[in-house]
Design an enzyme around this catalytic site. Structure first.
Site, mmCIF file in Angstrom:
data_model
loop_
_atom_site.group_PDB
_atom_site.id
_atom_site.type_symbol
_atom_site.label_atom_id
_atom_site.label_comp_id
_atom_site.label_asym_id
_atom_site.label_seq_id
_atom_site.Cartn_x
_atom_site.Cartn_y
_atom_site.Cartn_z
ATOM 1 N N GLN A 277 0.855 -1.200 0.544
ATOM 2 C CA GLN A 277 -0.208 0.167 0.310
ATOM 3 C C GLN A 277 0.744 1.535 -0.199
ATOM 4 O O GLN A 277 0.280 3.041 -0.063
ATOM 5 C CB GLN A 277 -0.513 0.225 1.642
ATOM 6 C CG GLN A 277 -0.375 0.438 2.048
ATOM 7 C CD GLN A 277 -1.536 0.287 4.008
ATOM 8 O OE1 GLN A 277 -1.187 -1.184 4.455
ATOM 9 N NE2 GLN A 277 -0.981 1.292 4.712
ATOM 10 N N CYS A 283 -5.045 0.908 4.064
ATOM 11 C CA CYS A 283 -5.422 -1.278 3.999
ATOM 12 C C CYS A 283 -7.016 -1.644 4.127
ATOM 13 O O CYS A 283 -7.220 -2.794 3.733
ATOM 14 C CB CYS A 283 -4.168 -1.195 5.514
ATOM 15 S SG CYS A 283 -5.701 0.140 6.586
ATOM 16 N N HIS A 419 -5.942 -1.327 11.535
ATOM 17 C CA HIS A 419 -5.444 -1.693 10.035
ATOM 18 C C HIS A 419 -6.354 -3.046 10.106
ATOM 19 O O HIS A 419 -6.403 -3.434 10.784
ATOM 20 C CB HIS A 419 -3.956 -2.200 10.998
ATOM 21 C CG HIS A 419 -2.603 -2.610 9.892
ATOM 22 N ND1 HIS A 419 -3.635 -1.263 8.254
ATOM 23 C CD2 HIS A 419 -2.878 -3.827 8.927
ATOM 24 C CE1 HIS A 419 -1.981 -2.161 7.738
ATOM 25 N NE2 HIS A 419 -1.958 -3.645 8.112
#
Length: 472
Positions: A277, A283, A419
């Site tokens: 990423q 994410c 995340h």
């Protein structure tokens, strides 16, 4: 309390392998192992006890530690080491300045009948507390008892005091190897020195994670070891996830039955290669596309590499490189009519103008569901239906290298998800169950881009936001 909590959050995620809290009764004491005795924090505790004894003793002579006996450790707010310190009085006067450790100063000068003392001591190691990481309980040092005279043949165990200082953690040679391994080049000498200072500080944090982890994970000089916590979080993580934003529809709890001991969708062909990423907080988009890639493969028998950049640019609910939620992204994909291929809408790693082309939609989804928080049900759902999009607290991930990560909840709050990742399978290592998690930080991070996490107790909140698209 506030200071303690703030301090605990500084522990992030070494080249030192240790099972410090593995197979230990929670909160109980356990004996010091050979690995512990070689570790920096225990050696430093010995040094601090010796320094404290010499500071508070009324003797005009320095004392050195002959050895320690009955050593144990216990997890408290940090690690408490308790042992019996056996000191010997040296002929070196405190009023005279010396260099090095007392044992190195005086080992050749000890009298064969020097006084020997035994002291029950306790020292707490708090790696996040600066500058006083070691707190020695003085009461034990004040109750020392002279037991005998030194025997002429008695060996001095001075080796426990050598190499135990924190200068050995994050040394420049390790930094040079880190730069070589990850191709790090800095714009100026001043910037390199700044990054080295950050690296040294991070290696102490990674060492603390290593000492406190309950699994066999290794933490150390990962690709992110030269970033501050603030830089790491702003570049690679999302804002804290809203746990109430789960899909309204709950997936049916699958029949648990007899699940296989291990299962991996990578072996079935349902998982694309690990992606990267970059320095965009996208994410959530990678977690979403990874799930849909698996769903499309399982239901349509074709693995398609999907576009994360489409979500970053065209999702009107989420915030691109500033974060998002898979549960919201599914709805946006339904609104747009599907996802394009990665090759048709390549990843740029920054917020761009939306270039969605309805004529190039490669896959669609019909709906989305929330998956049970029960990890046995999660495993059954995964086996029967495919990879699962999840949120996780990434505190331990910055310095993760390999092995099964199992941080204590106090260091990895299960309600603070920041995340997005993808569970693609699970397994067993001896008696330790674990999840196989696909990350989006490239293959140079972790276990070739994957993260192994303990399975069964909601480690780092990995069971709190489990979702999946549905393809019919």
């Amino acid at each position: 309390m506030t200071r303690l909590l703030l301090g605990l959050t500084l522990l992030l995620s070494v080249a030192i392998s240790a099972h410090c809290l593995h197979n230990v009764v929670t909160g109980g004491k356990s004996p010091i192992t050979a690995q512990d005795a070689e570790g920096g924090s225990f050696q430093n505790a010995i040094t601090e006890v010796t320094r404290a004894y010499n500071t508070y003793s009324n003797s005009m002579f320095h004392h050195a530690m002959l050895r320690y006996e009955d050593a144990k450790k216990q997890v408290v707010a940090g690690i408490r080491y308790t042992f019996v310190a056996v000191f010997v009085e040296t002929p070196c006067r405190k009023a005279v300045r010396h260099y090095g450790s007392p044992l190195r100063w005086c080992k050749e000068k000890l009298s064969p009948d020097a006084k020997v003392y035994r002291c029950p001591v306790s020292v707490v190691y708090r790696p996040w507390s600066s500058p006083r990481q070691y707190e020695v309980d003085r009461s034990g040092l004040e109750s020392c008892q002279q037991t005998r005279r030194l025997k002429r043949s008695e060996p001095l165990q001075h080796q426990v005091l050598l190499g135990g200082d924190s200068h050995d953690i994050g040394h420049y040679g390790q930094f040079a190897e880190f730069k070589r391994a990850h191709g790090k080049v800095y714009a100026s000498r001043a910037e390199e020195q700044r990054r080295f200072a950050i690296f040294r500080d991070n290696m102490k944090k990674a060492y603390a994670y290593q000492m406190l982890d309950r699994g066999d994970a290794r933490y150390g000089a990962s690709v992110f070891a030269d970033l501050t916590q603030e830089e790491f979080r702003s570049r690679y993580l999302s804002p804290r996830w809203d746990l109430s934003r789960r899909p309204a529809e709950e997936a049916a709890v699958p029949t648990l039955g007899d699940l296989p001991t291990s299962f991996d969708w990578r072996e079935k062909g349902a998982v694309t290669e690990v992606k990267n990423q970059g320095t965009c907080g996208s994410c959530w988009a990678f977690s979403t596309t990874g799930n849909i890639e698996g769903q499309w493969f399982i239901n349509k028998k074709k693995l398609v590499d999907l576009s994360e950049q489409q979500l970053v640019d065209c999702d009107k609910v989420d915030e691109g490189c500033n974060g998002g939620l898979p549960s919201q992204a599914y709805k946006e994909i339904e609104r747009m009519g599907g996802l394009m291929k990665e090759s048709d809408y390549p990843y740029r790693g920054s917020d761009q103008k939306c270039q969605f082309n309805q004529g190039k939609v490669a896959v669609y989804i019909n709906s989305s569901v929330a998956i049970s928080k029960d990890e046995k049900a999660m495993a059954a759902w995964l086996v029967q239906n495919g990879p699962i999009s999840i949120g996780i607290n990434a505190n331990a991930m910055q310095f993760y290298l390999s092995g099964i990560s199992h941080p204590w909840k106090i260091f990895c709050n299960p309600s603070h998800l920041d995340h997005g990742v993808l569970i693609v399978g699970y397994g067993m290592k001896g008696t330790e169950p674990y999840w196989i998690i696909k990350n989006s930080w490239g293959t140079s991070w972790g276990n070739k881009g994957y993260y192994l996490v303990y399975r069964g107790d909601g480690t780092c909140g990995l069971n709190q936001m489990c979702t999946s698209a549905q393809v019919k």
